[in-house]
Design an enzyme around this catalytic site. Structure first.
Site, PDB file in Angstrom:
ATOM      1  N   ASP A   1       3.264  -0.286   4.768  1.00  0.00           N
ATOM      2  CA  ASP A   1       3.199  -1.068   6.001  1.00  0.00           C
ATOM      3  C   ASP A   1       2.336  -2.313   5.840  1.00  0.00           C
ATOM      4  OD1 ASP A   1       0.733   0.198   5.930  1.00  0.00           O
ATOM      5  OD2 ASP A   1       0.752   0.839   8.017  1.00  0.00           O
TER       6      ASP A   1
ATOM      7  N   ASP B   1       0.844  -1.193   0.000  1.00  0.00           N
ATOM      8  CA  ASP B   1       0.000   0.000   0.000  1.00  0.00           C
ATOM      9  C   ASP B   1       0.883   1.247   0.000  1.00  0.00           C
ATOM     10  OD1 ASP B   1       0.891  -0.056   2.614  1.00  0.00           O
ATOM     11  OD2 ASP B   1      -1.077   0.219   3.521  1.00  0.00           O
TER      12      ASP B   1
ATOM     13  N   HIS C   1      -2.096  -6.429   7.831  1.00  0.00           N
ATOM     14  CA  HIS C   1      -1.173  -5.857   8.807  1.00  0.00           C
ATOM     15  C   HIS C   1      -0.603  -7.017   9.617  1.00  0.00           C
ATOM     16  CE1 HIS C   1      -1.648  -1.506   8.426  1.00  0.00           C
ATOM     17  NE2 HIS C   1      -2.937  -1.686   8.259  1.00  0.00           N
TER      18      HIS C   1
END
Length: 459
Positions: free
Chosen positions: A252, A248, A335
């Site tokens: 991250d 992205d 994530h």
């Protein structure tokens, strides 16, 4: 800081996990300067003395980062300007230098947005209950006590090379078989960090959209949306790559595409990385949010680990990592959090683990990941509703006789009787939306269940 702002205007920008808004409309240099001053005052009261500041490639980022630094130094704290960084590079600087941090980025949002991800020393999270509410109150009040000491000083430091070396030490790829890796940087910060991190490794990188451009001329930097993976899927097939990686905007998060151009579920990646950690740390704790697939806690248990379920959001995951001493944590949104990376999230470190797993055996990525795919999922399905609570309770009532368990950890999660199927409904914090996620053994069951729930929500 003299004239207070309306609470509505401030809370529309300072959200549960970070600060984000439209530049020139919702945030500007003056607003950010006030945020910097408020954050610095909070840190100074807690004994911290410095803030590392990084920014992404958006046109507005340098000016906003500079304004923030002005606010911080006016309160007597020093600032280390890192320049262009990825978010996890900023976390690295915060963790290694043991200082607070501020990353200027709007992550995957369109070009007109910008914002700040804040952390305390050691990359510890700053969320609504750990600092953001105090900043809101300061901006609404419009006054800060005058600081009568000497202003802080600004220095500059480039940590990219150190960040790359640190990641390569955490995951040693020097002995893996050579791999061809297609990478879509989406004109975001991975265009800067991938060449540094992957250098001198047995990786042949096929770059796509590596030019830093905060207008995102090729596609949005949000690989969670399937349309933004299409270019990488085609690129992987065209180049004959062994794997595709999509980052992205602030790099991250990392999404994975196999050699056939098929997306790999972030839950499957979470399970793979968790398994690797449990091999090194038998019996360890792994965190997963409540939207990840059931395959994650199942595989953690099968490998002798302890799975701990938590709310969605980085501040909750990081806090739970610290509380439980977990070695790894993962979310459905790609994530991934690592104890050896200061409990912070790093798409790059997750990518290195996947490359290590792929390169240490002879099979393809699709063959490797087959063992981590047990269920089908709907992805996040959003519905605009006038009354989030009313529609949620309507779904609960409709499924009452079929409910095995129900919890309200984050929205409502319902597990159904006689099947591994489950669903979660969560209200958006910022929009009149209900977010639905469904998982079931087959795609047909997912679609049938999702359609039934959506009919109720949208009635």
């Amino acid at each position: 800081m003299s004239t207070g702002r309306s609470r509505e205007s401030v809370t529309s920008v300072i959200k549960a996990y970070d600060i984000r808004g439209v530049v020139g409309e919702e945030i500007d240099a003056d607003f950010i300067r006030e945020v910097g001053a408020s954050f610095a005052r909070l840190l100074r009261m807690e004994g911290e003395t410095a803030v590392a500041v990084g920014h992404d490639m958006r046109a507005s980022s340098p000016e906003l980062a500079s304004a923030f630094a002005d606010g911080v130094t006016a309160q007597g704290l020093n600032v280390v300007m890192l320049g262009l960084t990825s978010t996890d590079e900023l976390y690295y600087a915060s963790g290694r230098r043991d200082c607070a941090g501020a990353m200027f980025t709007a992550s995957h949002n369109p070009a007109k947005y910008n914002g700040i991800k804040l952390c305390r020393a050691g990359a510890r999270p700053v969320g609504q209950d750990s600092g953001l509410q105090l900043i809101i109150d300061d901006l609404v009040a419009g006054e800060l006590p005058e600081y009568d000491g000497a202003p802080g000083v600004v220095s500059r430091k480039d940590v990219l090379a150190d960040y790359g070396s640190y990641l390569r030490e955490l995951v040693d790829l020097r002995e893996i078989r050579p791999l061809k890796v297609a990478v879509d940087a989406a004109n975001g910060m991975a265009g800067l960090t991938v060449p540094e991190v992957f250098k001198d490794l047995p990786l042949e990188v096929e770059p796509l959209y590596f030019e830093l451009d905060g207008t995102f001329p090729n596609h949005e930097a949000n690989p969670l949306e399937p349309k933004n993976l299409v270019d990488l899927q085609e690129f992987v097939c065209r180049t004959g790559a062994d794997i595709g990686l999509a980052f992205d905007g602030d790099a991250d998060r990392c999404f994975v595409v196999d050699e056939n151009g098929d997306p790999v579920s972030p839950s499957a990646i979470c399970a793979l990385v968790a398994e690797r950690y449990l091999e090194e740390h038998p019996g360890a704790t792994v965190i997963h949010n409540l939207i990840t697939s059931k395959v994650v806690p199942e595989l953690v248990a099968e490998h002798g680990g302890k799975a701990v379920r938590t709310r969605v959001g980085h501040s909750f995951i990081k806090a739970e990592m610290a509380r439980t001493g977990a070695v790894f944590g993962g979310e459905h949104s790609a994530h991934y959090y690592f104890s050896e990376f200061f409990n912070a999230d790093s798409g790059m470190l997750a990518a290195l683990h996947v490359l290590a797993a792929l390169g240490s055996q002879e099979g393809t990525l699709s063959e490797l990941m087959a063992g981590y795919h047990r269920y089908e999922a709907s992805g996040e399905l959003n519905s605009t509703v006038a009354d989030q609570a009313d529609r949620t309770e309507a779904v609960i009532a409709a499924f009452d006789s079929r409910t095995e368990t129900l919890d309200r950890v984050d929205g409502v999660t319902v597990e159904l009787k006689g099947t591994p199927a489950w669903f979660n409904i969560r209200p958006s914090n910022t929009e009149p939306l209900l977010r639905l996620n469904v998982e079931a053994p087959t795609q047909e069951e997912v679609e049938e269940l999702a359609n039934e729930i959506l009919q109720i929500i949208r009635a």
